[in-house]
Scaffold this motif. Structure first.
Motif, PDB file in Angstrom:
ATOM      1  N   THR A 161     -26.171   7.442  -6.745  1.00 47.13           N
ATOM      2  CA  THR A 161     -25.501   6.370  -6.757  1.00 47.13           C
ATOM      3  C   THR A 161     -24.707   6.076  -8.248  1.00 47.13           C
ATOM      4  O   THR A 161     -25.578   6.224  -9.086  1.00 47.13           O
ATOM      5  N   LEU A 162     -23.593   6.036  -8.278  1.00 51.53           N
ATOM      6  CA  LEU A 162     -22.774   6.064  -9.465  1.00 51.53           C
ATOM      7  C   LEU A 162     -21.800   4.674  -9.626  1.00 51.53           C
ATOM      8  O   LEU A 162     -21.081   4.361  -8.732  1.00 51.53           O
ATOM      9  N   VAL A 163     -22.162   4.113 -10.796  1.00 55.15           N
ATOM     10  CA  VAL A 163     -21.184   2.953 -11.235  1.00 55.15           C
ATOM     11  C   VAL A 163     -20.104   3.613 -12.009  1.00 55.15           C
ATOM     12  O   VAL A 163     -20.512   3.925 -13.379  1.00 55.15           O
ATOM     13  N   ALA A 164     -19.068   3.298 -11.455  1.00 56.46           N
ATOM     14  CA  ALA A 164     -17.894   4.122 -11.971  1.00 56.46           C
ATOM     15  C   ALA A 164     -17.025   3.346 -13.015  1.00 56.46           C
ATOM     16  O   ALA A 164     -15.995   3.100 -13.247  1.00 56.46           O
ATOM     17  N   GLY A 165     -17.935   3.140 -14.049  1.00 55.41           N
ATOM     18  CA  GLY A 165     -17.287   2.354 -15.199  1.00 55.41           C
ATOM     19  C   GLY A 165     -16.297   1.229 -14.714  1.00 55.41           C
ATOM     20  O   GLY A 165     -16.646   0.383 -14.059  1.00 55.41           O
ATOM     21  N   SER A 166     -15.000   1.270 -15.178  1.00 48.20           N
ATOM     22  CA  SER A 166     -13.917   0.261 -15.017  1.00 48.20           C
ATOM     23  C   SER A 166     -12.668   0.915 -14.976  1.00 48.20           C
ATOM     24  O   SER A 166     -12.408   1.994 -15.549  1.00 48.20           O
ATOM     25  N   ILE A 167     -11.533   0.342 -14.223  1.00 43.98           N
ATOM     26  CA  ILE A 167     -10.541   0.905 -14.388  1.00 43.98           C
ATOM     27  C   ILE A 167      -9.454  -0.407 -14.245  1.00 43.98           C
ATOM     28  O   ILE A 167      -9.891  -1.373 -13.372  1.00 43.98           O
ATOM     29  N   VAL A 168      -8.411  -0.526 -14.753  1.00 40.61           N
ATOM     30  CA  VAL A 168      -7.438  -1.611 -14.772  1.00 40.61           C
ATOM     31  C   VAL A 168      -6.324  -1.065 -13.407  1.00 40.61           C
ATOM     32  O   VAL A 168      -5.583  -0.019 -13.945  1.00 40.61           O
ATOM     33  N   LEU A 169      -6.205  -1.914 -12.451  1.00 30.72           N
ATOM     34  CA  LEU A 169      -5.237  -1.670 -11.411  1.00 30.72           C
ATOM     35  C   LEU A 169      -4.627  -2.997 -10.714  1.00 30.72           C
ATOM     36  O   LEU A 169      -5.043  -4.213 -11.128  1.00 30.72           O
ATOM     37  N   PRO A 170      -3.608  -2.816 -10.286  1.00 30.31           N
ATOM     38  CA  PRO A 170      -2.809  -4.236  -9.650  1.00 30.31           C
ATOM     39  C   PRO A 170      -3.408  -4.578  -8.424  1.00 30.31           C
ATOM     40  O   PRO A 170      -3.425  -3.694  -7.397  1.00 30.31           O
ATOM     41  N   GLU A 171      -4.073  -5.569  -8.490  1.00 31.66           N
ATOM     42  CA  GLU A 171      -4.566  -6.327  -7.116  1.00 31.66           C
ATOM     43  C   GLU A 171      -5.240  -4.992  -6.283  1.00 31.66           C
ATOM     44  O   GLU A 171      -5.054  -5.037  -4.839  1.00 31.66           O
ATOM     45  N   PRO A 172      -6.311  -4.534  -6.778  1.00 29.06           N
ATOM     46  CA  PRO A 172      -7.197  -3.576  -6.086  1.00 29.06           C
ATOM     47  C   PRO A 172      -8.080  -4.029  -5.036  1.00 29.06           C
ATOM     48  O   PRO A 172      -8.694  -5.039  -5.268  1.00 29.06           O
ATOM     49  N   TYR A 173      -8.176  -3.310  -3.957  1.00 28.62           N
ATOM     50  CA  TYR A 173      -9.056  -3.458  -2.667  1.00 28.62           C
ATOM     51  C   TYR A 173      -9.446  -2.289  -2.019  1.00 28.62           C
ATOM     52  O   TYR A 173      -8.869  -1.349  -2.000  1.00 28.62           O
ATOM     53  N   LEU A 174     -10.368  -2.570  -1.262  1.00 37.26           N
ATOM     54  CA  LEU A 174     -10.889  -1.277  -0.403  1.00 37.26           C
ATOM     55  C   LEU A 174     -10.715  -1.617   0.822  1.00 37.26           C
ATOM     56  O   LEU A 174     -11.090  -2.545   1.479  1.00 37.26           O
ATOM     57  N   GLU A 175     -10.281  -0.552   1.492  1.00 41.42           N
ATOM     58  CA  GLU A 175      -9.881  -0.839   3.218  1.00 41.42           C
ATOM     59  C   GLU A 175      -9.996   0.535   3.772  1.00 41.42           C
ATOM     60  O   GLU A 175      -9.528   1.714   3.289  1.00 41.42           O
ATOM     61  N   ASN A 176     -11.124   0.333   4.971  1.00 43.42           N
ATOM     62  CA  ASN A 176     -11.575   1.599   5.498  1.00 43.42           C
ATOM     63  C   ASN A 176     -11.917   2.799   4.549  1.00 43.42           C
ATOM     64  O   ASN A 176     -11.889   3.954   4.552  1.00 43.42           O
ATOM     65  N   GLY A 177     -12.711   2.510   3.235  1.00 46.69           N
ATOM     66  CA  GLY A 177     -13.385   3.242   2.433  1.00 46.69           C
ATOM     67  C   GLY A 177     -12.304   3.546   1.415  1.00 46.69           C
ATOM     68  O   GLY A 177     -12.645   4.688   0.698  1.00 46.69           O
ATOM     69  N   GLN A 178     -10.857   3.288   1.386  1.00 48.90           N
ATOM     70  CA  GLN A 178     -10.168   3.590   0.583  1.00 48.90           C
ATOM     71  C   GLN A 178      -9.411   2.691  -0.378  1.00 48.90           C
ATOM     72  O   GLN A 178      -9.286   1.511  -0.019  1.00 48.90           O
ATOM     73  N   LEU A 179      -9.622   2.999  -1.656  1.00 46.77           N
ATOM     74  CA  LEU A 179      -8.839   2.268  -2.704  1.00 46.77           C
ATOM     75  C   LEU A 179      -7.488   2.006  -2.677  1.00 46.77           C
ATOM     76  O   LEU A 179      -6.627   2.949  -2.620  1.00 46.77           O
ATOM     77  N   ARG A 180      -6.893   0.696  -2.239  1.00 51.98           N
ATOM     78  CA  ARG A 180      -5.597   0.307  -2.105  1.00 51.98           C
ATOM     79  C   ARG A 180      -5.078  -0.620  -3.302  1.00 51.98           C
ATOM     80  O   ARG A 180      -6.252  -1.018  -3.869  1.00 51.98           O
ATOM     81  N   LEU A 181      -4.026  -0.808  -3.413  1.00 52.58           N
ATOM     82  CA  LEU A 181      -3.414  -1.673  -4.466  1.00 52.58           C
ATOM     83  C   LEU A 181      -2.276  -2.662  -3.951  1.00 52.58           C
ATOM     84  O   LEU A 181      -1.740  -2.395  -2.889  1.00 52.58           O
ATOM     85  N   GLY A 182      -2.302  -3.739  -4.467  1.00 51.19           N
ATOM     86  CA  GLY A 182      -1.181  -4.749  -4.294  1.00 51.19           C
ATOM     87  C   GLY A 182      -0.042  -4.628  -5.530  1.00 51.19           C
ATOM     88  O   GLY A 182      -0.046  -3.713  -6.084  1.00 51.19           O
ATOM     89  N   SER A 183       0.676  -5.861  -5.251  1.00 48.63           N
ATOM     90  CA  SER A 183       1.800  -5.752  -6.133  1.00 48.63           C
ATOM     91  C   SER A 183       1.779  -6.817  -7.291  1.00 48.63           C
ATOM     92  O   SER A 183       2.694  -7.161  -8.122  1.00 48.63           O
ATOM     93  N   GLY A 184       0.467  -7.386  -7.336  1.00 48.24           N
ATOM     94  CA  GLY A 184       0.429  -8.734  -8.085  1.00 48.24           C
ATOM     95  C   GLY A 184      -0.245  -8.468  -9.552  1.00 48.24           C
ATOM     96  O   GLY A 184      -0.096  -7.127  -9.883  1.00 48.24           O
ATOM     97  N   PRO A 185      -0.956  -9.152 -10.138  1.00 45.38           N
ATOM     98  CA  PRO A 185      -1.413  -8.969 -11.401  1.00 45.38           C
ATOM     99  C   PRO A 185      -2.572  -7.823 -11.542  1.00 45.38           C
ATOM    100  O   PRO A 185      -2.987  -7.556 -10.468  1.00 45.38           O
TER     101      PRO A 185
END
Length: 381
Positions: free
Chosen positions: A177-201
């Motif tokens: 099990t891996l806690v993958a530190g952190s990353i800065v991205l615009p409005e990130p969320y997971l959908e069907n197991g894939q990391l997706r992005l929005g266009s907001g902050p």
């Protein structure tokens, strides 16, 4: 004569534009060699059936991020050495430091970026090497520091893809099990197991991957970015703390100085968190031993009797990270893991440590050892 001169100027401009376009598309492969040294700095408890918390205090520099493959080789080398020491099993939770994914903005860039003398110079090379992406990101930028926002936003799709492929791949490769530190991205969320992005902050987030390389739950957003970061990184709602089921127990993740707030531990207690991972990052060489500058947000807890300047930065981290100090936290153990390295003129100075219900004076000793290289901080559960 004027017609000939005008034609010459036009051709010169066209040639300059074409040359610039060709130059921006060139990405020469560097021969930079990574420092793969790592020490077992802390190893508390005895191996058993409960698994372990394993923090990896990485030592990274810009050249390590020249490609996803290059960074994978370095991190996989750390994990392989941990495996050789008998520290990896099906119940191991590996914790990586804050912003280990954020620096992926430097992946696939020109040598001039990695060789820059300062972060400011590196960002100039990033902009001029990706003019269309930069201008589009600047148009979409949010917050007071629009330039900082644009530099992090401009390569967000590539960063998100690299982050999931890299850290999900490492979790699967080593069966942890891996806690993958952190990353800065615009409005990130997971959908069907894939990391997706929005266009907001922009948000500073952490994702936990299971031993099959799949994300567990939704991304954990940071609640309290620093005063400076709040100019381009959005704080998450205070209700957004996740507790995840892992083979070693129920796990909560507190990013950076989110671990300083008693209310966060109370919320994790309500969700029966047994273990807490704190990916963290302290900016500045020597900052760890300098006076603590106080809470990094306006929401300083009223019931914490520490004042800026009366203790060191390091002592503040140790005293404010309340894991294992009932009744503030009922979790049985936690680990705070800091990134080390020199990113252009921006150094770092955090020292990783263990927290548990039976504190020991030896939790941090190994991470203070002189010398270069990464550190392993292990606690058997």
């Amino acid at each position: 004569m004027r017609k000939i001169f005008n034609t010459f100027v036009v051709l010169l401009l066209i040639g300059t534009v074409i040359s610039y376009a060709i130059w921006t598309g060139q990405r020469p492969v560097s021969l930079y060699l990574s420092d793969l040294r790592i020490q077992l700095a802390v190893n508390e408890g005895q191996p058993g059936v409960g698994g372990n918390l394993l923090g990896i205090q990485t030592e990274l520099v810009p050249g390590d991020y020249q490609s996803r493959e290059h960074l994978h080789r370095k991190l996989a080398s750390y994990l392989q050495q941990a495996r050789d020491l008998g520290l990896l099993n099906a119940k191991t939770i590996v914790v990586l430091p804050e912003h280990i994914g954020t620096w992926l903005f430097a992946s696939g860039e020109k040598d001039q970026l990695y060789q820059s003398a300062s972060l400011k110079e590196a960002m100039i090379w990033l902009s001029v090497s990706n003019p269309l992406k930069f201008l589009r990101a600047l148009y979409d930028a949010d917050g007071k520091h629009r330039l900082n926002d644009a530099h992090l936003r401009m390569k967000a799709p590539e960063m998100a893809e690299d982050y999931q492929a890299l850290f999900g791949g490492l979790a699967k490769e080593f069966g942890v099990t891996l806690v993958a530190g952190s990353i800065v991205l615009p409005e990130p969320y997971l959908e069907n197991g894939q990391l997706r992005l929005g266009s907001g902050p922009l948000y500073n987030i952490s994702i936990v991957f299971d031993h099959d390389g799949q994300p567990i739950g939704q991304p954990q957003r940071q609640l309290y970015p620093s005063f400076t970061e709040r100019n381009y990184i959005q704080p998450a709602p205070e209700t957004a703390l996740n507790v995840l089921d892992t083979p070693a127990g129920r796990l909560g993740v507190l990013i950076g100085s989110d671990s300083w707030y008693p209310r966060n531990y109370a919320q994790l207690n309500n969700h029966d968190a047994e273990l807490i991972a704190v990916p963290a990052f302290v900016v500045g060489n020597g900052r760890w031993n300098k006076p603590w500058r106080g809470y990094k947000s306006r929401s300083a807890p009223a019931d914490v009797g520490l004042k800026p300047g009366e203790i060191s930065e390091g002592e503040a981290w140790r005293r404010l990270t309340l894991t294992g100090h009932a009744p503030a936290s009922t979790a049985r153990a936690g680990v705070s893991v800091f990134m080390r390295g020199q990113f252009w003129d921006q150094g770092s100075s955090g020292r990783s440590f263990i927290s548990r219900q039976e504190p020991s004076d030896n939790d941090q000793v190994g991470t203070d050892r002189p010398g270069r290289g990464a550190r392993l901080i292990n606690l058997w559960l």
